[in-house]
Scaffold this motif. Structure first.
Motif, mmCIF file in Angstrom:
data_model
loop_
_atom_site.group_PDB
_atom_site.id
_atom_site.type_symbol
_atom_site.label_atom_id
_atom_site.label_comp_id
_atom_site.label_asym_id
_atom_site.label_seq_id
_atom_site.Cartn_x
_atom_site.Cartn_y
_atom_site.Cartn_z
ATOM 1 N N HIS A 171 -27.433 -17.002 2.888
ATOM 2 C CA HIS A 171 -27.319 -18.146 1.702
ATOM 3 C C HIS A 171 -28.464 -18.804 1.689
ATOM 4 O O HIS A 171 -29.368 -19.109 2.629
ATOM 5 C CB HIS A 171 -25.890 -18.854 1.757
ATOM 6 C CG HIS A 171 -25.692 -19.385 3.117
ATOM 7 N ND1 HIS A 171 -24.301 -20.184 3.536
ATOM 8 C CD2 HIS A 171 -26.318 -19.765 4.463
ATOM 9 C CE1 HIS A 171 -24.514 -20.686 4.354
ATOM 10 N NE2 HIS A 171 -25.534 -20.351 5.127
ATOM 11 N N SER A 173 -28.007 -22.229 1.627
ATOM 12 C CA SER A 173 -27.518 -23.434 2.183
ATOM 13 C C SER A 173 -28.478 -23.960 3.372
ATOM 14 O O SER A 173 -28.374 -25.222 3.569
ATOM 15 C CB SER A 173 -26.223 -23.466 2.777
ATOM 16 O OG SER A 173 -25.271 -23.117 1.519
ATOM 17 N N ARG A 199 -27.264 -10.023 2.566
ATOM 18 C CA ARG A 199 -25.747 -9.658 3.294
ATOM 19 C C ARG A 199 -25.736 -8.093 3.460
ATOM 20 O O ARG A 199 -26.120 -7.547 2.459
ATOM 21 C CB ARG A 199 -24.695 -10.374 2.449
ATOM 22 C CG ARG A 199 -24.823 -11.869 2.680
ATOM 23 C CD ARG A 199 -23.600 -12.598 2.010
ATOM 24 N NE ARG A 199 -23.921 -14.105 1.769
ATOM 25 C CZ ARG A 199 -23.042 -14.562 0.838
ATOM 26 N NH1 ARG A 199 -21.937 -14.082 0.526
ATOM 27 N NH2 ARG A 199 -23.548 -15.961 0.962
ATOM 28 N N GLN A 212 -29.758 -16.961 -4.959
ATOM 29 C CA GLN A 212 -28.924 -17.701 -5.087
ATOM 30 C C GLN A 212 -29.788 -19.276 -5.524
ATOM 31 O O GLN A 212 -30.945 -18.950 -5.484
ATOM 32 C CB GLN A 212 -28.130 -18.434 -3.839
ATOM 33 C CG GLN A 212 -27.223 -17.470 -3.599
ATOM 34 C CD GLN A 212 -26.272 -17.786 -2.133
ATOM 35 O OE1 GLN A 212 -26.970 -18.764 -1.232
ATOM 36 N NE2 GLN A 212 -25.192 -17.589 -2.182
ATOM 37 N N GLY A 311 -23.724 -23.609 -4.553
ATOM 38 C CA GLY A 311 -24.825 -22.407 -4.277
ATOM 39 C C GLY A 311 -24.092 -21.334 -5.336
ATOM 40 O O GLY A 311 -23.051 -20.854 -5.453
HETATM 41 N N1 PHE Z 1 -23.489 -20.974 0.603
HETATM 42 C C1 PHE Z 1 -22.165 -20.503 0.093
HETATM 43 C C2 PHE Z 1 -22.151 -19.039 -0.062
HETATM 44 O O1 PHE Z 1 -23.184 -18.720 -0.019
HETATM 45 C C3 PHE Z 1 -22.047 -21.164 -1.426
HETATM 46 C C4 PHE Z 1 -21.953 -22.701 -1.184
HETATM 47 C C5 PHE Z 1 -23.173 -23.714 -1.375
HETATM 48 C C6 PHE Z 1 -20.829 -23.314 -0.992
HETATM 49 C C7 PHE Z 1 -22.732 -24.977 -1.260
HETATM 50 C C8 PHE Z 1 -20.456 -24.847 -0.950
HETATM 51 C C9 PHE Z 1 -21.500 -25.583 -0.984
HETATM 52 O O2 PHE Z 1 -21.135 -18.507 -0.732
#
Ligand code: PHE
Length: 350
Positions: A171, A173, A199, A212, A311
């Motif tokens: 992700h 993040s 993934r 994303q 995200g």
């Molecule tokens: N990183 C999470 C995902 O890939 C999405 C997300 C980002 C959720 C930031 C909360 C805050 O599913």
């Protein structure tokens, strides 16, 4: 200058007056000054005069010729100017005529959607931030409060690389942590981070590589209302003011509380169909209030500041915008299919 000359000059003046194009004036010049022109003939005639008259007549016809040249030059200048103005008016640039669409080098629909989302947030004062696609396990998991036994780490979900402790980021993040570290305690942190993520998934709504856009805001007194207001502004901006949006409680280790955001399905307008699996809703993003552990790992004191993060799945949003029921179509490089979306400019009527 005798009477004759005055008459001739008057006649020339009239001819020039009547001329309306540069070409006509050039013809007149030929008729008067050309090899077989009127004045040329007169000057030749001078040579036949008796010697005592020659000098005077020669001077006289020469000055007539000069006068004629001046008149013709003036007329030429006037007409050239006029023709230029006319041409400029005819060539006036009409900025409202639609441009010619190039047949090649169109932007991929996912690039278009990414840029649309970026534009929305850049207008809200966010800045762009980037992180590596091959990421350390610490940034991708630990720093985000994802424990070692979390299913996201499982071989089923993550692509690990041969080098220990590295993973293809699952992700965007980890850019939350990197973004906070880069801001080094400054406030506010207000970034979006677009990019590829990986993934081990492959079905009509999942591809092993997808995109994303991460969002992160950290400041004093950031609340859930800020999160909701920001995301509502985004969905309305991207999908039109008629769009219905649903916030659903959810769980992510790095946010508390967590919410998922759904919008009404474009394929059925919310009545339920194959695309939305009968629910009428399509999930476009995960979000929540930044977990204290995450703030601390980014170098911020959770007692002083709060934050929200989200995200957003670009493919999901593209499916919603382009009404696709299989997102794998976006990766088959079928130009006919891809160019169908080239005209989409975003910004539905608000
Ligand atoms: N990183 C999470 C995902 O890939 C999405 C997300 C980002 C959720 C930031 C909360 C805050 O599913």
């Amino acid at each position: 200058m005798g009477e004759d000359n005055a008459d001739e000059l008057r006649e020339l003046g009239e001819q020039l007056q009547d001329a309306s194009t540069v070409l006509q004036v050039q013809e007149i010049r030929n008729a008067w000054l050309g090899r077989k022109g009127i004045i040329t003939a007169r000057l030749k005639g001078v040579a036949l005069l008796p010697v005592e008259e020659r000098r005077q007549a020669g001077q006289q016809w020469n000055s007539v010729r000069l006068a004629i040249e001046t008149m013709i030059d003036d007329a030429l200048a006037r007409l050239q100017n006029q023709e230029e103005i006319l041409q400029l008016e005819q060539e006036r640039l009409d900025m409202t005529i639609p441009g010619i669409e190039p047949a090649v080098a169109l932007l991929h629909p996912l690039t278009r959607v990414r840029r649309l989302v970026e534009d929305v947030f850049l207008r809200m004062g966010f800045t762009l931030s980037y992180g590596p696609e091959v990421e350390s396990e610490w940034y991708n998991f630990e720093a985000l409060n994802i424990p070692p036994n979390h299913p996201a780490r499982d071989m089923q979900d993550s692509f690990f690389v041969d080098i220990p402790n590295l993973v293809l980021r699952t992700h965007t993040s980890p850019v939350q942590i990197r973004g906070m570290q880069a801001a080094a305690g400054q406030l506010p942190v207000k970034i979006i981070a677009p990019g590829r993520v990986y993934r081990r998934d492959d079905d009509p709504t999942h591809t092993p590589m997808f995109h994303q856009i991460e969002g992160l805001v950290v400041d004093h007194k950031i609340s859930l209302a800020d999160l909701q207001g920001t995301l509502l502004a985004m969905t309305k901006d991207l999908l039109g003011s008629d769009i219905r949006t649903r916030f659903r409680p959810s769980y992510f280790p790095f946010t508390e509380p967590s919410m998922e955001v759904d919008v009404t399905c474009a394929a059925c307008n919310g009545t339920g169909c194959r695309v939305c699996k009968g629910t009428g809703w399509v999930e476009i993003l995960g979000s929540g209030m930044v977990h204290p552990v995450v703030l601390r790992n980014g170098g911020y004191d959770p007692k002083q500041v709060t934050g929200f993060a989200f995200g957003l799945g670009i493919e999901r949003l593209a499916m919603r915008i382009f009404e696709l029921d299989d997102l794998r179509l976006l990766y088959q490089n079928d130009l006919e299919f891809l160019s169908r979306f080239s005209r989409y400019t975003g910004r539905p009527a608000l």
